[in-house]
Design a protein around this motif. Structure first.
Motif, short mmCIF file in Angstrom:
data_model
loop_
_atom_site.label_atom_id
_atom_site.label_comp_id
_atom_site.label_asym_id
_atom_site.label_seq_id
_atom_site.Cartn_x
_atom_site.Cartn_y
_atom_site.Cartn_z
N LEU A 1 0.86 -1.18 0.00
CA LEU A 1 0.00 0.00 0.00
C LEU A 1 0.91 1.23 0.00
O LEU A 1 1.59 1.51 0.99
CB LEU A 1 -0.92 0.00 1.22
CG LEU A 1 -1.92 1.14 1.34
CD1 LEU A 1 -2.84 1.19 0.13
CD2 LEU A 1 -2.75 1.00 2.62
N ILE A 2 0.94 1.97 -1.13
CA ILE A 2 1.94 3.01 -1.35
C ILE A 2 1.30 4.39 -1.34
O ILE A 2 0.35 4.66 -2.09
CB ILE A 2 2.68 2.79 -2.70
CG1 ILE A 2 3.10 1.32 -2.84
CG2 ILE A 2 3.87 3.72 -2.79
CD1 ILE A 2 3.99 0.83 -1.74
N ASP A 3 1.83 5.27 -0.51
CA ASP A 3 1.41 6.67 -0.41
C ASP A 3 1.88 7.42 -1.67
O ASP A 3 3.05 7.37 -2.03
CB ASP A 3 2.03 7.28 0.84
CG ASP A 3 1.50 8.67 1.15
OD1 ASP A 3 0.95 9.31 0.24
OD2 ASP A 3 1.63 9.10 2.31
N ALA B 1 -0.03 -8.12 -4.57
CA ALA B 1 -0.92 -7.08 -5.10
C ALA B 1 -0.36 -5.72 -4.70
O ALA B 1 0.43 -5.62 -3.74
CB ALA B 1 -2.34 -7.25 -4.55
N LEU B 2 -0.75 -4.68 -5.42
CA LEU B 2 -0.24 -3.34 -5.11
C LEU B 2 -1.36 -2.31 -5.26
O LEU B 2 -2.07 -2.31 -6.27
CB LEU B 2 0.95 -2.99 -6.02
CG LEU B 2 1.78 -1.77 -5.57
CD1 LEU B 2 3.24 -1.97 -5.92
CD2 LEU B 2 1.27 -0.49 -6.22
N VAL B 3 -1.48 -1.45 -4.25
CA VAL B 3 -2.49 -0.39 -4.23
C VAL B 3 -1.79 0.93 -3.93
O VAL B 3 -0.94 1.01 -3.03
CB VAL B 3 -3.58 -0.66 -3.17
CG1 VAL B 3 -4.54 0.51 -3.07
CG2 VAL B 3 -4.32 -1.94 -3.48
N THR B 4 -2.11 1.97 -4.69
CA THR B 4 -1.62 3.32 -4.40
C THR B 4 -2.78 4.15 -3.83
O THR B 4 -3.95 3.86 -4.08
CB THR B 4 -1.09 3.99 -5.67
OG1 THR B 4 -2.11 4.01 -6.67
CG2 THR B 4 0.13 3.25 -6.20
N ASN C 1 -3.93 8.34 -2.32
CA ASN C 1 -3.79 9.70 -1.80
C ASN C 1 -5.16 10.10 -1.27
O ASN C 1 -5.57 9.62 -0.22
CB ASN C 1 -3.23 10.67 -2.86
CG ASN C 1 -3.83 10.44 -4.24
OD1 ASN C 1 -5.04 10.46 -4.43
ND2 ASN C 1 -2.96 10.21 -5.21
N THR C 2 -5.90 10.94 -2.01
CA THR C 2 -7.26 11.23 -1.58
C THR C 2 -8.16 10.01 -1.72
O THR C 2 -9.02 9.74 -0.88
CB THR C 2 -7.85 12.40 -2.41
OG1 THR C 2 -6.96 13.52 -2.33
CG2 THR C 2 -9.21 12.80 -1.87
N LEU C 3 -7.94 9.22 -2.79
CA LEU C 3 -8.68 7.98 -3.03
C LEU C 3 -7.70 6.86 -3.34
O LEU C 3 -6.64 7.11 -3.94
CB LEU C 3 -9.67 8.15 -4.20
CG LEU C 3 -10.84 9.12 -3.98
CD1 LEU C 3 -11.62 9.29 -5.28
CD2 LEU C 3 -11.75 8.63 -2.86
N PRO C 4 -8.02 5.62 -2.96
CA PRO C 4 -7.14 4.49 -3.28
C PRO C 4 -7.38 3.99 -4.70
O PRO C 4 -8.45 4.17 -5.27
CB PRO C 4 -7.55 3.43 -2.25
CG PRO C 4 -8.98 3.74 -1.94
CD PRO C 4 -9.14 5.22 -2.07
N LYS C 5 -6.36 3.35 -5.25
CA LYS C 5 -6.46 2.76 -6.59
C LYS C 5 -5.68 1.46 -6.63
O LYS C 5 -4.51 1.41 -6.26
CB LYS C 5 -5.91 3.74 -7.64
CG LYS C 5 -5.93 3.15 -9.05
CD LYS C 5 -5.22 4.08 -10.03
CE LYS C 5 -5.15 3.46 -11.42
NZ LYS C 5 -4.38 4.31 -12.37
N THR C 6 -6.32 0.39 -7.10
CA THR C 6 -5.65 -0.90 -7.25
C THR C 6 -4.85 -0.91 -8.54
O THR C 6 -5.42 -0.75 -9.63
CB THR C 6 -6.67 -2.05 -7.26
OG1 THR C 6 -7.42 -2.03 -6.04
CG2 THR C 6 -5.96 -3.38 -7.39
N GLU C 7 -3.53 -1.06 -8.43
CA GLU C 7 -2.68 -1.15 -9.62
C GLU C 7 -2.72 -2.56 -10.20
O GLU C 7 -2.76 -2.74 -11.40
CB GLU C 7 -1.24 -0.75 -9.27
CG GLU C 7 -1.10 0.66 -8.71
CD GLU C 7 -1.53 1.74 -9.68
OE1 GLU C 7 -1.51 1.49 -10.91
OE2 GLU C 7 -1.91 2.85 -9.22
N LEU D 1 2.57 -1.11 4.41
CA LEU D 1 2.18 0.28 4.16
C LEU D 1 3.43 1.15 4.14
O LEU D 1 4.21 1.15 5.09
CB LEU D 1 1.22 0.77 5.25
CG LEU D 1 0.95 2.28 5.31
CD1 LEU D 1 0.27 2.77 4.04
CD2 LEU D 1 0.13 2.64 6.54
N ILE D 2 3.63 1.87 3.04
CA ILE D 2 4.73 2.84 2.94
C ILE D 2 4.10 4.23 2.85
O ILE D 2 3.40 4.54 1.89
CB ILE D 2 5.61 2.55 1.71
CG1 ILE D 2 6.20 1.14 1.80
CG2 ILE D 2 6.73 3.59 1.62
CD1 ILE D 2 7.04 0.76 0.61
#
Length: 397
Positions: free
Chosen positions: A31-33, A67-70, A72-78, A136-137
């Protein structure tokens, strides 16, 4: 109180069981900021860090899935757990994220909810016989720390190991990392890295936690970390020696230690020694000490369990009371409906009695007659009427 105790004990046992269960398989999510608190170049180094960890894992249906998710204001599954089953395509998918734009606010609570609802579900590749881990980063405090704490608690029911890596210059400010202990599954899973180029030193540590059998190798071009040094200055006097020792750590550890000595040194000729004494010992600190006054993860979990248990008991009691009230009023409604149907039939079949039916007579009819099947058009077959001189009396048989 006994039921509440049973609920609490059961919940704790389930949590312990989930925590202790280990498997060779591991469903791993990053989970990347993606807020703008770091530069684009520093963000690319974060992606390289994830790439190096993944390259050391064994990827496959019977091993680790990633799995990888980015966010900020909203999450997004990469990409989901079951999107990439071979390491080559997985590493390419990770490197493609380097071009992402850095913007928005840090809504960590929404990201944790997204992980729980969209990543750790069987339809997206989660395996029931696999261990689960999330890394979580992030670069600072969440916009909604309280909501983030609750989101992390609910996520812990799906993910066994939650790691938090706080990176970037904001980690030098203790207020920017106060909610990390409420997110991570244990304090041992929290890392603070103020200088992003030093991320490469944590690759082996994280990889071993995710897969103890993973391949370990040195990371080329990793800059050397500055170690903790000790400066000791001794100022002698004729009556005492005062030593001031200052320790500075690159990991935000500060300690000031004052040593006072009252020993006097005499030479054989009864003179005092005036030679300065220098300490050659150096102290190196490998552990970081953080003074934050937030609740520990264990205390937060216990409080949340108690709150949820009390809410469950209250909901059960409310449901029982509402059910009793519904049955009571439904019964009254049926009796009233039955009475109205009876009067309607009597008025239709015996119009000469319509004016003679008073409330007492209506009650008499209702209590003496057992109305069957609810068919008012057949009701007159069950009645025999007797007229009396002082009024109308109905005898139901």
């Amino acid at each position: 109180m006994g039921q509440l105790t049973i609920i609490l004990c059961t919940t704790v046992c389930i949590l312990i069981l989930l925590t202790s269960t280990r498997s060779a398989k591991n469903d791993i999510s990053f989970l990347i900021d993606t807020t703008a608190d770091i530069s684009q170049d520093e963000f690319d180094q974060v992606i390289d860090f994830i790439y190096n960890i993944t390259s050391r894992l064994t990827i496959g249906p019977n091993d680790s899935m990633v799995a990888l998710v980015t966010f900020n204001t909203l999450p997004k599954t990469e990409f989901y757990l079951n999107d990439t089953s071979d390491k080559s395509s997985l590493l390419d998918a990770i490197m493609s994220i380097k071009n992402i734009s850095l913007t928005g606010s840090r809504e960590t609570n929404k990201a944790l909810d997204h992980i729980r609802d969209n990543i750790y579900v069987s339809s997206q590749g989660m395996r029931t016989d696999a261990q689960s881990s999330m890394i979580l980063i992030t670069y600072g405090l969440s916009q909604s720390p309280t909501q983030t704490q609750f989101a992390a608690f609910f996520l812990s029911s799906s993910v066994q190991d939650i790691y938090v890596l706080g990176v970037g210059s904001k980690m030098y400010d203790p207020t920017e990392r106060t909610d990390f202990q409420n997110i991570a599954s244990s304090t041992e899973n929290i890392f603070y890295i103020g200088e992003i180029p030093y991320l490469c030193h944590y690759i082996s540590n994280i990889t071993i936690k995710l897969d103890p059998s993973s391949t370990q190798s040195e990371v080329g071009g990793c800059p050397e970390m500055t170690t903790t040094s000790t400066t000791t200055t001794t100022i002698p006097t004729t009556t005492e020696i005062e030593t001031t020792e200052l320790t500075y750590s690159t990991e935000l550890t500060y300690s000031t230690e004052l040593i006072y000595s009252t020993e006097l040194t005499y030479s054989t000729e009864s003179t005092y020694s005036t030679e300065p004494t220098y300490s050659t010992e150096s102290t190196y600190s490998t552990e970081s000490t953080y003074s934050t006054e937030s609740l520990s993860k264990e205390q937060s979990s216990e409080s949340a369990i108690i709150i949820l248990s009390v809410i469950s008991v209250v909901l059960v009691l409310v449901t029982v009371i509402v059910g009793i009230l519904v049955i009571h009023y439904l019964s009254k409604y049926r009796k009233r409906k039955r009475r109205l149907e009876l009067i309607t039939v009597l008025a239709r079949e015996y119009p000469d009695m319509k004016s003679g039916l008073g409330p007492s007579r209506m009650k008499y009819i209702e209590t003496k007659h057992e109305y069957k099947n609810g068919h008012s058009n057949k009701f007159h077959t069950f009645l025999k009427l007797s007229m009396m001189n002082n009024g109308t009396k109905i005898v139901c048989r």
